[in-house]
Design a protein around this motif. Structure first.
Motif, PDB file in Angstrom:
ATOM      1  N   ALA A  46       0.827  -1.212   0.000  1.00 31.10           N
ATOM      2  CA  ALA A  46       0.000   0.000   0.000  1.00 31.10           C
ATOM      3  C   ALA A  46       0.860   1.260   0.000  1.00 31.10           C
ATOM      4  O   ALA A  46       0.537   2.238  -0.686  1.00 31.10           O
ATOM      5  CB  ALA A  46      -0.939  -0.004   1.209  1.00 31.10           C
ATOM      6  N   ILE A  47       1.955   1.252   0.720  1.00 28.22           N
ATOM      7  CA  ILE A  47       2.829   2.427   0.768  1.00 28.22           C
ATOM      8  C   ILE A  47       3.497   2.651  -0.586  1.00 28.22           C
ATOM      9  O   ILE A  47       3.568   3.786  -1.069  1.00 28.22           O
ATOM     10  CB  ILE A  47       3.862   2.294   1.899  1.00 28.22           C
ATOM     11  N   ARG A  48       3.973   1.590  -1.220  1.00 27.42           N
ATOM     12  CA  ARG A  48       4.570   1.747  -2.553  1.00 27.42           C
ATOM     13  C   ARG A  48       3.551   2.325  -3.534  1.00 27.42           C
ATOM     14  O   ARG A  48       3.864   3.225  -4.313  1.00 27.42           O
ATOM     15  CB  ARG A  48       5.098   0.402  -3.059  1.00 27.42           C
ATOM     16  N   HIS A  49       2.322   1.836  -3.465  1.00 26.64           N
ATOM     17  CA  HIS A  49       1.260   2.340  -4.339  1.00 26.64           C
ATOM     18  C   HIS A  49       0.991   3.811  -4.068  1.00 26.64           C
ATOM     19  O   HIS A  49       0.860   4.623  -4.986  1.00 26.64           O
ATOM     20  CB  HIS A  49       0.000   1.495  -4.149  1.00 26.64           C
ATOM     21  N   GLN A  50       0.916   4.167  -2.796  1.00 24.05           N
ATOM     22  CA  GLN A  50       0.616   5.546  -2.421  1.00 24.05           C
ATOM     23  C   GLN A  50       1.716   6.498  -2.878  1.00 24.05           C
ATOM     24  O   GLN A  50       1.434   7.577  -3.383  1.00 24.05           O
ATOM     25  CB  GLN A  50       0.409   5.633  -0.904  1.00 24.05           C
ATOM     26  N   VAL A  51       2.977   6.115  -2.732  1.00 23.36           N
ATOM     27  CA  VAL A  51       4.081   6.992  -3.139  1.00 23.36           C
ATOM     28  C   VAL A  51       4.100   7.147  -4.657  1.00 23.36           C
ATOM     29  O   VAL A  51       4.262   8.258  -5.173  1.00 23.36           O
ATOM     30  CB  VAL A  51       5.438   6.467  -2.609  1.00 23.36           C
ATOM     31  N   ARG A  52       3.917   6.040  -5.395  1.00 21.00           N
ATOM     32  CA  ARG A  52       3.869   6.139  -6.866  1.00 21.00           C
ATOM     33  C   ARG A  52       2.751   7.069  -7.297  1.00 21.00           C
ATOM     34  O   ARG A  52       2.921   7.900  -8.188  1.00 21.00           O
ATOM     35  CB  ARG A  52       3.663   4.751  -7.488  1.00 21.00           C
TER      36      ARG A  52
END
Length: 160
Positions: free
Chosen positions: A14-20
Motif C-alpha cells: 500500500a505504501i509503494r502504491h501511495q508513493v507512486r
C-alpha cells in the motif's frame, strides 16, 4: 463493526502504491526522459558539465521515491508492531468513520475523507492534503464493503 487485520506485506504494498500515485505520472515521465538523456550522453561519450548535472539530478530523482517509501514504511511498521497482531474494528455509518484498536480510537466525519483509492485487497483513504489511512478490505464481506463505498460517496468522497 468489521474486524480488519493488517500484515507487513500489505502495508508495504500500500505504501509503494501511495508513493507512486503521489508523485504522479509526470514525475515518472520526466524521470524516464532524464534517464534517456543520460544514457544518450554515455553512448555519445559526452563528459561535459551538462552530462554531470544530468547524472546528479537523475540519481537524486531516483532516490526521492526510495527514501519516501522507506520512511513511510518504517513509521507504518512501527505502528503495526505496536498493534501486537490484534485487529482493528472499523465502522462507517451515519456519516462517521470509527476505528478502535489497541493503540486507541478515531472518530471523524466521513466528509473529511476526500479520496478513496480502491485496490483489490485494501483502500487508501485520503483526508486533507497529506493524511493517508490504509484499510484492508480483503476479509470484509462484500455487502459491508459496498455499504461503506455508498456511505463514502454520499459524504462526497471521490472513489477511484
Amino acid at each position: 463493526m468489521a474486524q480488519v487485520k493488517y500484515s507487513k506485506a500489505l502495508v508495504k504494498r500500500a505504501i509503494r502504491h501511495q508513493v507512486r500515485k503521489a508523485l504522479g505520472t509526470l514525475y515518472w515521465i520526466a524521470l524516464a526522459l532524464l534517464g534517456a538523456s543520460f544514457v544518450f550522453g554515455v553512448i555519445r561519450g559526452q563528459h561535459d558539465w551538462f552530462f554531470g548535472l544530468t547524472g546528479t539530478i537523475l540519481v537524486q530523482a531516483c532516490l526521492v521515491p526510495l527514501i519516501a517509501i522507506r520512511m513511510r514504511t518504517n513509521a507504518s511498521l512501527a505502528r503495526l508492531i505496536a498493534l501486537g497482531g490484534e485487529g482493528v474494528s472499523i465502522d462507517m455509518n451515519s456519516g462517521r468513520f470509527r476505528a478502535i484498536s489497541a493503540l486507541g480510537s478515531i472518530d471523524l466525519p466521513l466528509s473529511r475523507i476526500t479520496t478513496v483509492t480502491c485496490s483489490p485487497d485494501y483502500w487508501l483513504l485520503k483526508s486533507g492534503r497529506s493524511t493517508m489511512m490504509m484499510l484492508p478490505t480483503a476479509d470484509i464481506p462484500w455487502p459491508t464493503v459496498d455499504a461503506w463505498l455508498n456511505e463514502l460517496r454520499r459524504a462526497g468522497a471521490k472513489v477511484e
